[in-house]
Design a protein around this motif. Sequence first.
Motif, short mmCIF file in Angstrom:
data_model
loop_
_atom_site.label_atom_id
_atom_site.label_comp_id
_atom_site.label_asym_id
_atom_site.label_seq_id
_atom_site.Cartn_x
_atom_site.Cartn_y
_atom_site.Cartn_z
N GLY A 177 1.01 -1.15 -0.46
CA GLY A 177 0.01 0.08 0.22
C GLY A 177 1.01 1.20 0.09
O GLY A 177 0.81 2.05 -0.56
N THR A 178 2.03 1.61 1.22
CA THR A 178 2.45 2.36 0.37
C THR A 178 3.36 2.39 -0.58
O THR A 178 3.85 4.15 -1.21
N LEU A 179 3.74 1.61 -1.05
CA LEU A 179 4.91 1.25 -2.33
C LEU A 179 3.74 2.41 -3.65
O LEU A 179 4.44 2.90 -3.98
N LEU A 183 8.99 4.03 0.92
CA LEU A 183 8.91 3.86 2.27
C LEU A 183 9.87 4.95 3.09
O LEU A 183 10.24 5.77 2.77
N GLY A 184 8.89 4.86 4.22
CA GLY A 184 9.41 5.14 5.45
C GLY A 184 9.01 7.00 5.85
O GLY A 184 9.85 7.68 5.65
N HIS A 185 7.62 7.14 5.28
CA HIS A 185 7.24 8.10 5.57
C HIS A 185 6.61 8.67 7.32
O HIS A 185 6.52 9.99 7.02
N SER A 186 7.16 7.40 8.24
CA SER A 186 6.15 8.07 9.68
C SER A 186 6.78 6.77 9.94
O SER A 186 7.35 6.21 9.72
N TYR A 187 7.27 7.35 11.13
CA TYR A 187 7.62 6.24 12.09
C TYR A 187 7.28 4.42 12.09
O TYR A 187 6.93 3.73 12.68
N HIS A 188 6.13 4.74 11.47
CA HIS A 188 5.52 3.12 11.59
C HIS A 188 5.70 2.01 10.71
O HIS A 188 5.62 1.38 11.50
N LEU A 189 6.85 2.47 9.84
CA LEU A 189 7.34 1.57 9.16
C LEU A 189 8.13 0.88 9.95
O LEU A 189 8.33 -0.46 10.31
N ILE A 190 8.61 1.17 11.34
CA ILE A 190 10.11 0.85 11.96
C ILE A 190 8.85 0.33 13.72
O ILE A 190 9.22 -0.99 13.72
N ALA A 191 7.98 1.02 13.78
CA ALA A 191 7.10 0.20 14.76
C ALA A 191 6.73 -0.98 14.63
O ALA A 191 6.75 -2.43 15.08
N GLY A 192 6.86 -0.91 12.45
CA GLY A 192 5.42 -2.46 12.36
C GLY A 192 6.72 -3.42 11.68
O GLY A 192 6.40 -4.45 12.72
N LEU A 193 7.60 -2.80 12.14
CA LEU A 193 9.00 -3.98 11.22
C LEU A 193 9.22 -4.29 13.14
O LEU A 193 9.65 -5.61 13.11
N PHE A 221 3.31 -5.60 23.62
CA PHE A 221 2.65 -5.09 24.13
C PHE A 221 2.56 -3.51 23.53
O PHE A 221 1.41 -3.15 23.47
N ILE A 222 4.05 -3.11 24.64
CA ILE A 222 4.23 -1.51 24.02
C ILE A 222 4.28 -1.74 22.51
O ILE A 222 3.80 -0.84 21.48
N SER A 223 4.92 -2.66 21.73
CA SER A 223 4.65 -2.51 20.69
C SER A 223 3.55 -2.31 19.47
O SER A 223 3.52 -1.44 18.40
N PHE A 224 2.71 -2.79 19.99
CA PHE A 224 1.35 -2.93 19.27
C PHE A 224 0.95 -1.90 19.89
O PHE A 224 0.16 -0.95 18.99
N ALA A 225 0.68 -1.36 21.12
CA ALA A 225 0.69 0.25 20.94
C ALA A 225 1.01 1.02 20.50
O ALA A 225 0.07 1.77 19.25
N LEU A 226 2.07 1.09 19.55
CA LEU A 226 3.02 1.98 19.35
C LEU A 226 2.62 2.23 17.91
O LEU A 226 2.01 2.98 17.37
N VAL A 227 2.62 0.31 17.07
CA VAL A 227 2.17 0.87 15.76
C VAL A 227 0.30 0.98 15.71
O VAL A 227 -0.09 1.55 14.63
N SER A 228 0.04 0.69 17.05
CA SER A 228 -1.68 1.27 16.32
C SER A 228 -1.32 3.08 16.49
O SER A 228 -2.58 2.98 15.80
N LEU A 229 -1.00 3.39 17.74
CA LEU A 229 -1.22 5.14 17.51
C LEU A 229 -1.19 5.56 16.28
O LEU A 229 -0.53 6.57 15.10
N SER A 230 0.85 4.68 15.70
CA SER A 230 1.24 5.77 14.52
C SER A 230 0.37 5.02 13.10
O SER A 230 0.76 5.75 12.28
N GLY A 231 -0.13 4.01 13.06
CA GLY A 231 -1.27 3.58 12.34
C GLY A 231 -2.32 4.38 12.22
O GLY A 231 -2.36 5.01 10.91
N TRP A 232 -2.63 4.75 13.48
CA TRP A 232 -3.60 6.16 13.05
C TRP A 232 -3.43 7.11 12.13
O TRP A 232 -4.88 7.81 11.60
N SER A 233 -2.35 7.22 12.57
CA SER A 233 -1.74 8.77 11.80
C SER A 233 -1.65 8.31 10.68
O SER A 233 -2.36 9.44 9.56
#
Length: 145
Positions: free
Chosen positions: A73-75, A81-91, A126-138
């Motif tokens: 989707g991003t590509l 890639l790399g338009h937000s920290y969501h990529l890092i949180a997801g990886l 748990f923390i990682s899911f929280a971060l990927v959820s928050l960054s994913g929302w943006s």
Amino acid sequence: MNLPSFLWLWKIAAWSMGLSLFAYFLLGISGGWMFYQRNTQASPPLWLRPVHYIIGAILVMLVLLLLVIGLVGTLGHYGSLGHSYHLIAGLVTVILVLISATAATQISPERPRMRMLHIGTNIILFISFALVSLSGWSVVQKYLP
């Protein structure tokens, strides 16, 4: 680029993320139940461990699906890639899920550290899911018209 709308892809991602969080919640409950039974010297129900493994396998598949959707989707939308920290949180989330799943298959009386690795990884997850959820929302807000 004149590409079709990726809204259908984001709908699949939203459902996959919701199901991933639900699977993580169920794994926490079933894992906590096994942990409690193990520490009270009681035997857990025979069906509990296989159900825990099946839900874990489903979580692995959902997280890998999310990875593919995110990359495609991003590509497709941005061309890179790399338009937000969501990529890092997801990886990081994908890596933690894979570490947890691998450790789970190695748990045995001969390898007590694998259980500690599995539980510790899931706490960090748990923390990682929280971060990927928050960054994913943006990220989702960028794609909505």
